[in-house]
Design a protein around this motif. Structure first.
Motif, mmCIF file in Angstrom:
data_model
loop_
_atom_site.group_PDB
_atom_site.id
_atom_site.type_symbol
_atom_site.label_atom_id
_atom_site.label_comp_id
_atom_site.label_asym_id
_atom_site.label_seq_id
_atom_site.Cartn_x
_atom_site.Cartn_y
_atom_site.Cartn_z
ATOM 1 N N PHE A 67 0.869 -1.163 -0.177
ATOM 2 C CA PHE A 67 0.084 0.041 0.085
ATOM 3 C C PHE A 67 1.008 1.331 -0.021
ATOM 4 O O PHE A 67 0.325 2.311 -0.665
ATOM 5 C CB PHE A 67 -0.980 -0.001 1.051
ATOM 6 N N HIS B 263 5.176 3.314 -2.975
ATOM 7 C CA HIS B 263 5.706 4.435 -3.600
ATOM 8 C C HIS B 263 6.356 5.548 -2.419
ATOM 9 O O HIS B 263 7.360 6.097 -2.673
ATOM 10 C CB HIS B 263 4.747 5.340 -4.371
ATOM 11 N N THR C 144 8.364 17.663 0.333
ATOM 12 C CA THR C 144 6.933 17.637 -0.453
ATOM 13 C C THR C 144 5.817 17.336 0.562
ATOM 14 O O THR C 144 4.791 16.985 -0.081
ATOM 15 C CB THR C 144 7.073 16.832 -1.682
ATOM 16 N N GLU D 144 10.577 6.089 -12.420
ATOM 17 C CA GLU D 144 10.445 5.898 -11.146
ATOM 18 C C GLU D 144 10.462 7.065 -10.300
ATOM 19 O O GLU D 144 9.834 7.638 -9.164
ATOM 20 C CB GLU D 144 10.927 4.592 -10.469
ATOM 21 N N SER E 12 7.843 10.040 -8.416
ATOM 22 C CA SER E 12 7.787 10.133 -7.023
ATOM 23 C C SER E 12 7.628 11.619 -6.733
ATOM 24 O O SER E 12 7.223 11.962 -5.679
ATOM 25 C CB SER E 12 9.028 9.765 -6.443
ATOM 26 N N LEU F 242 3.973 12.551 -5.248
ATOM 27 C CA LEU F 242 3.455 11.913 -4.009
ATOM 28 C C LEU F 242 3.116 12.933 -2.873
ATOM 29 O O LEU F 242 2.474 12.630 -1.906
ATOM 30 C CB LEU F 242 4.378 11.304 -3.115
ATOM 31 N N ASN F 243 3.220 14.267 -3.281
ATOM 32 C CA ASN F 243 2.607 15.404 -2.480
ATOM 33 C C ASN F 243 1.266 15.391 -2.462
ATOM 34 O O ASN F 243 0.504 15.951 -1.473
ATOM 35 C CB ASN F 243 3.253 16.602 -2.866
ATOM 36 N N ARG G 206 -3.324 11.243 -2.212
ATOM 37 C CA ARG G 206 -3.738 10.135 -2.907
ATOM 38 C C ARG G 206 -4.673 9.116 -2.540
ATOM 39 O O ARG G 206 -4.822 8.772 -1.356
ATOM 40 C CB ARG G 206 -2.541 9.468 -3.620
ATOM 41 N N LYS G 207 -5.737 8.550 -3.208
ATOM 42 C CA LYS G 207 -6.399 7.428 -2.599
ATOM 43 C C LYS G 207 -6.163 6.202 -2.986
ATOM 44 O O LYS G 207 -6.077 5.212 -2.102
ATOM 45 C CB LYS G 207 -7.924 7.792 -3.429
ATOM 46 N N PRO H 165 -3.022 3.457 -4.266
ATOM 47 C CA PRO H 165 -1.378 3.356 -4.275
ATOM 48 C C PRO H 165 -0.726 3.540 -5.719
ATOM 49 O O PRO H 165 0.418 3.248 -5.759
ATOM 50 C CB PRO H 165 -1.235 2.166 -3.440
ATOM 51 N N PHE H 166 -1.437 3.888 -6.634
ATOM 52 C CA PHE H 166 -0.837 3.470 -8.089
ATOM 53 C C PHE H 166 -0.722 4.974 -8.580
ATOM 54 O O PHE H 166 -1.662 5.854 -8.275
ATOM 55 C CB PHE H 166 -1.672 2.647 -9.033
ATOM 56 N N PHE H 167 -0.010 5.225 -9.561
ATOM 57 C CA PHE H 167 -0.023 6.518 -10.019
ATOM 58 C C PHE H 167 -1.138 6.324 -11.223
ATOM 59 O O PHE H 167 -1.320 5.511 -12.029
ATOM 60 C CB PHE H 167 1.448 6.880 -10.730
#
Lengths: 275, 240
Positions: free
Chosen positions: A151, A154, A169, B98, B102, B105-106, B109-110, B112-114
């Motif tokens: 989960f 990333h 960030t 990758e 990253s 990520l700020n 997000r709901k 875990p994937f982009f």
């Protein structure tokens, strides 16, 4: 082939397989982050703490896992804080903690029960010590570790690759560092009974170190580490059964062989690439 | 002090603040503004408070006194930050994509994937910096200048309106540094505000609109023209 089928007729071996595969997988995934952050030895330090905790549990006649998980989680926190605050370098902190823990464990044992079979099996591991409750707890905790890793994959990547950027960030780096430390602590405790205090850290370090030889993306390294961990564990167990070696030692030797193989392949690829 | 017109939209606004650590002020009575599209270079010796200033802007530490007001558009997280490279990164097994992704990520997000649109933006940023052919390459195998451009693309994915760079030319050969500056100039022309800590005073003066020179608790902040006339620029040129 027959002997493999025969192997699974023993319930303790089936239990060892279930726990071993899950723990190896958890250790390998967490290991990618730890190795890349140059925290490889944290597993070694925590395994010694875990040994001390198990000795104490044995002396008090308490359930080993329930005593050692909280103690090792605290130790993981302590190690992290010590190095984060710049109080001590991480290698020095781990050396201090692991030696002290080992000393405590040995002292407690000699004052109470003396060196019994149980104590030595914590040192080098034994698949016979696993009870049904241990298996249930291990499966539950391993699933939690795997879920959290997937989960937050990333976030774990960015905290490992560039902590300063992650912090700036707005990624909660402190939280994720603590999470990795706690998950590692839990994994170490779960794996220790089977692999032994002296060998468990290899489950953390070997798979990622081996994968890095050939894979050049984070995802590649993570996936390869997971697969290697499972494959090496299974091969190691079969060898252990057939040659009556301790399971921990044979699993580590299989990992070593895999590392050498990947190392050779890496150089082979380099040589043929240059030609 | 130039440009304190009220109608200007400031991304960073700081009036009579004291910056420092643990109640120990390093810079006092600090007036500093960055408007949308400004190009500011921060120069000064080690220990003069450059990294304290950066950390304050990034929201990692609080001012000792007063406050640094950030525009809603760049609340913490929406700043494109390019930190100094660490030893760990140089051998890190990660693909360029990758690393660039990253930067996203700020955002809250709901999953875990982009998302696909995030991947598209990441690709666009790489292309803008001439790095799209390296999207699947290993970050560790790139040259220093290429690595820096990858990190710049990552910063752009995080950035709303401002880039903050911490000595981006460190360790680059002159050619690579030059092309990095060209990239920054291009982004600046597109309207991105840039705040860059640098040791390279020559290129700072030739590129920036404003110079912030920190010196032993004292500082100068103003346009490049005023800076060249001030005694601060003499200190630097004497040292050269």
């Amino acid at each position: 082939m027959d002997s493999i089928v025969e192997m699974f007729a023993y319930p303790f071996i089936a239990r060892a397989f279930i726990v071993g595969i899950l723990v190896s997988l958890c250790a390998a995934l967490l290991g990618v982050s730890l190795v890349l952050k140059q925290y490889s030895m944290i597993g070694d330090g925590l395994s010694h703490v875990s040994y001390a905790a198990l000795c104490i549990a044995l002396a008090c006649n308490a359930a080993p896992l329930f005593v050692s998980i909280p103690i090792v989680v605290c130790a993981a926190f302590l190690l992290l804080r010590m190095t984060e605050k710049g109080f001590m370098k991480s290698d020095a902190a781990i050396a201090v903690v692991s030696a002290s823990a080992l000393a405590i464990g040995v002292s407690v044992t000699s004052l109470t029960t003396g060196m019994t079979m149980d104590v030595s099996s914590y040192m080098f591991g034994s698949i016979l010590v696993m009870t049904r409750e241990d298996v249930i707890l291990s499966v539950f905790l391993s699933v939690v570790v795997l879920f959290l890793f997937v989960f937050f994959y990333h976030q774990i990547f960015t905290v490992t690759f560039d902590e300063n950027f992650a912090k700036a960030t707005g990624v909660k780096t402190g939280f994720f560092n603590s999470m990795i430390a706690i998950l590692t602590a839990v994994t170490i405790v779960l794996g220790m009974q089977m692999m032994g205090a002296l060998l468990i850290s290899s489950l953390v370090i070997f798979p990622s170190l081996t994968s890095i030889r050939l894979f050049r993306s984070f995802r590649g390294v993570v996936l390869c580490s997971g697969c290697l961990a499972v494959v090496c564990f299974c091969i190691g167990m079969v060898i252990s059964y057939q040659s009556a070696m301790p399971a921990g030692a044979s699993v580590v030797l299989v990992h070593l062989a895999a590392f050498c193989l990947f190392f050779l392949l890496q150089h082979l690829i380099k040589i043929t690439g240059n030609q | 002090m130039s440009g304190r017109e009220k109608e200007k939209k400031y991304l960073i606004f700081c009036e009579d603040a004291s910056l420092g650590y643990d109640n120990q002020a390093i810079i006092e009575h600090f007036y500093f503004q960055v408007a949308a599209g400004d190009y500011v270079c921060v120069v000064g010796e080690n220990g003069s408070g450059k990294s304290t200033l950066l950390k304050t802007i990034l929201g990692l530490i609080k001012p000792v006194k007063g406050e640094v007001v950030l525009d809603d558009a760049i609340r913490q997280g929406a700043i494109g930050y390019l930190p100094q490279q660490t030893q760990i990164q140089r051998q890190f097994p990660a693909s360029v994509m990758e690393v660039v992704l990253s930067g996203f990520l700020n955002r809250k997000r709901k999953s875990p994937f982009f998302r696909a649109d995030e991947k598209k933006i990441a690709w666009k940023q790489l292309k803008k910096l001439g790095m799209e052919q390296f999207a699947n390459a290993c970050y560790a195998n790139l040259s220093g200048g290429q690595q820096q451009r990858v990190l710049l693309a990552r910063a752009l994915c995080a950035a709303g309106a401002i880039l903050v760079l911490d000595e981006p030319a460190t360790g680059l050969d002159p050619m690579a540094a030059e092309s990095l500056y060209e990239n920054l100039e291009m982004l600046h022309e597109e309207g991105m505000a840039v705040v860059m800590v640098t040791h390279d005073i020559r290129s700072a003066v030739s590129q920036a609109d404003y110079i912030l020179h920190l010196n032993d608790g004292d500082y100068f902040y103003g346009s490049v023209e005023k800076y060249m006339d001030s005694e601060y620029s003499d200190i630097f040129s004497d040292r050269k």
